[in-house]
Write an enzyme that holds these catalytic residues in place. Structure first.
Site, PDB file in Angstrom:
ATOM      1  N   ASP A 180     -13.924  -6.106  -5.145  1.00  0.00           N
ATOM      2  CA  ASP A 180     -14.075  -6.332  -3.709  1.00  0.00           C
ATOM      3  C   ASP A 180     -15.488  -6.870  -3.487  1.00  0.00           C
ATOM      4  O   ASP A 180     -16.472  -6.195  -3.783  1.00  0.00           O
ATOM      5  CB  ASP A 180     -13.915  -5.015  -2.928  1.00  0.00           C
ATOM      6  CG  ASP A 180     -12.490  -4.473  -3.009  1.00  0.00           C
ATOM      7  OD1 ASP A 180     -11.575  -5.238  -3.365  1.00  0.00           O
ATOM      8  OD2 ASP A 180     -12.290  -3.275  -2.720  1.00  0.00           O
ATOM      9  N   ASP A 188       0.849  -1.186   0.000  1.00  0.00           N
ATOM     10  CA  ASP A 188       0.000   0.000   0.000  1.00  0.00           C
ATOM     11  C   ASP A 188       0.888   1.241   0.000  1.00  0.00           C
ATOM     12  O   ASP A 188       1.783   1.370   0.833  1.00  0.00           O
ATOM     13  CB  ASP A 188      -0.885   0.024   1.258  1.00  0.00           C
ATOM     14  CG  ASP A 188      -2.005  -1.005   1.169  1.00  0.00           C
ATOM     15  OD1 ASP A 188      -2.085  -1.704   0.148  1.00  0.00           O
ATOM     16  OD2 ASP A 188      -2.794  -1.100   2.127  1.00  0.00           O
TER      17      ASP A 188
END
Lengths: 252, 195
Positions: free
Chosen positions: A130, A11
């Site tokens: 997702d 990330d």
């Protein structure tokens, strides 16, 4: 024969790795380039950079980072997060990203898949999905998992493939961060619905979890924290799998 | 100087770094180069169009015996044409560029190359070493003796293979991406540099 891939995710915020990563060899745990090179040395098959930079003005930092990574890394890497346009896709590719992934923008405007796959070549466009379990299926969420979209993850994967996606990066919001294993039911549903490779994501806590994902038909398994925090090395995961007859690239 | 021919698709900064080459589309530099690399990603037709302007000088260089390495689409461009799109390749190797079966395409990921190593490009690469692939088309030379490496894949539960490395005199082609294949790939690039 084609090996199952082990993928690590980083990330990134304003050009720095967000979650603290614990590698003894690494001097600066926030430097994505140094970390990426270390992961390559450890035998990771692929890296995914998820940019979570909120400020629009600071998004160019990502392009500089991509450029730097592409000079120094000799394994494929995928970049995504916050891409809203074909121009955004093109810029990442020009700066050296091998693959680009899209999530929210593709749901908002599915024609972006078609247009982007023309720019990148369809093998290099990844659609990230997702999904979260409902009574009867899995619902697609966007905006970093904040916004339910009322469409089924399995149907969306099929449509993305039809529009030109080359891979599906499938994250289960139910298993993500729990370290109890990937969502095998969701993984196998999506694998069976599409021909393109599926990268299982969310829930890897132990080497055996990857085995589960591969047996469910995933082409790759993605993890973050088990590698970042040194709980297992890439080599430990690969040795475990190869002892169980799963074809992985040796870490040599 | 090793010239890495720039078709303005893809980024080959790491190839440049690995072999101390120079990414260029300048005819004069290509003309002077001791070795040529043609890397490529994307669509055959578009790449063939970009290649058109440089074709003359590249073919002259190949003719004079300069070592030439085509990578991925760059390997496919060694052939006259492709079933992917219209457009003319270099045509220095005769044969076809064909589509992988639908349920085996795209072929993405690390796969093994079986080769006897040989004295040159694949020197020191043990049979079954893994390299990174990302493609939907593959080459089939008319002369099967030109195939120097093969790779297996599964389609409809049947094991098939395609040519993952070819060689015709000073012209080499690899379907995999050495620049994305970590240490093994760097060995191949180094071998090319030392030819």
């Amino acid at each position: 024969m084609l090996a199952k891939r082990i993928v690590a995710a980083l990330d990134i915020e304003e050009g720095r790795v967000v979650k603290g990563i614990q590698f003894e060899q690494i001097r600066d745990a926030g430097d994505p380039v140094e970390l990426a090179v270390e992961y390559e040395r450890e035998g990771i098959d692929e890296l995914v950079f998820l940019d979570i930079t909120a400020s629009h003005e600071k998004r160019d930092i990502l392009l500089d980072l991509v450029k730097e990574v592409s000079r120094k890394l000799y394994i494929p890497f995928t970049v995504g997060g916050g891409i809203r346009s074909v121009e955004g896709v093109r810029n990442l590719a020009r700066n050296g990203a091998d693959k680009v992934f899209m999530n929210t923008a593709a749901v908002d405007d599915p024609s972006l898949i078609e247009k982007s796959s023309k720019v990148l070549g369809s093998s290099n466009l990844v659609i990230a999905i997702d999904g979260k379990k409902t009574d009867s299926s899995w619902e697609v969420y966007t905006h970093g998992g904040r916004k339910p979209r009322g469409i089924s993850a399995v149907d969306w994967a099929k449509r993305a493939e039809r529009l030109g996606a080359g891979e599906i990066l499938l994250t289960s919001m139910d298993t993500d961060g729990m370290k109890g294993g990937f969502d095998l039911e969701l993984t196998s549903k999506v694998v069976n619905a599409v021909n393109i490779p599926v990268i299982a994501s969310g829930g890897a806590g132990e080497p055996k979890h990857f085995q589960g994902a591969f047996e469910a038909g995933a082409s790759a398994g993605l993890a973050a924290s088990i590698f970042h925090y040194g709980e297992y090395s890439v080599n430990e995961v690969k040795s475990y799998l190869s002892q169980r007859g799963i074809n992985v690239r040796p870490t040599d | 100087m090793i010239a890495i021919v720039d078709l303005e698709i893809g980024n080959f900064a790491n190839v440049e770094k690995a072999i101390s080459g120079r990414v260029t589309k300048d005819k004069k530099l290509i003309e002077k180069a001791d070795k040529l690399v043609l890397p490529g990603v994307g669509n055959f037709g578009e790449a063939a169009r970009s290649l058109d302007k440089l074709k003359g000088v590249i073919l002259e260089q190949i003719e004079t015996g300069v070592p030439f390495l085509g990578i991925c689409l760059g390997m496919q461009l060694l052939f006259p044409s492709s079933s992917e799109a219209s457009g003319k390749g270099l045509g220095v190797i005769q044969g076809e560029v064909k589509s992988l079966p639908e349920n085996a395409s795209p072929h993405i990921g690390w796969n093994q190359v079986f080769s006897n190593g040989g004295p040159d490009l694949l020197k020191g690469v043990s049979a079954g070493s893994y390299f990174y692939f990302v493609h939907s088309f593959y080459v089939q030379p008319d002369d099967s003796d030109l195939v120097t490496g093969t790779t297996e894949y599964r389609a409809n539960n049947e094991v098939k293979e395609f040519a993952s490395a070819v060689r015709s005199n000073n012209v080499y082609g690899v379907q995999f991406h050495p620049e994305k294949s970590s240490r093994k790939g760097l060995e191949v690039l180094q071998n090319f540099k030392e030819l």
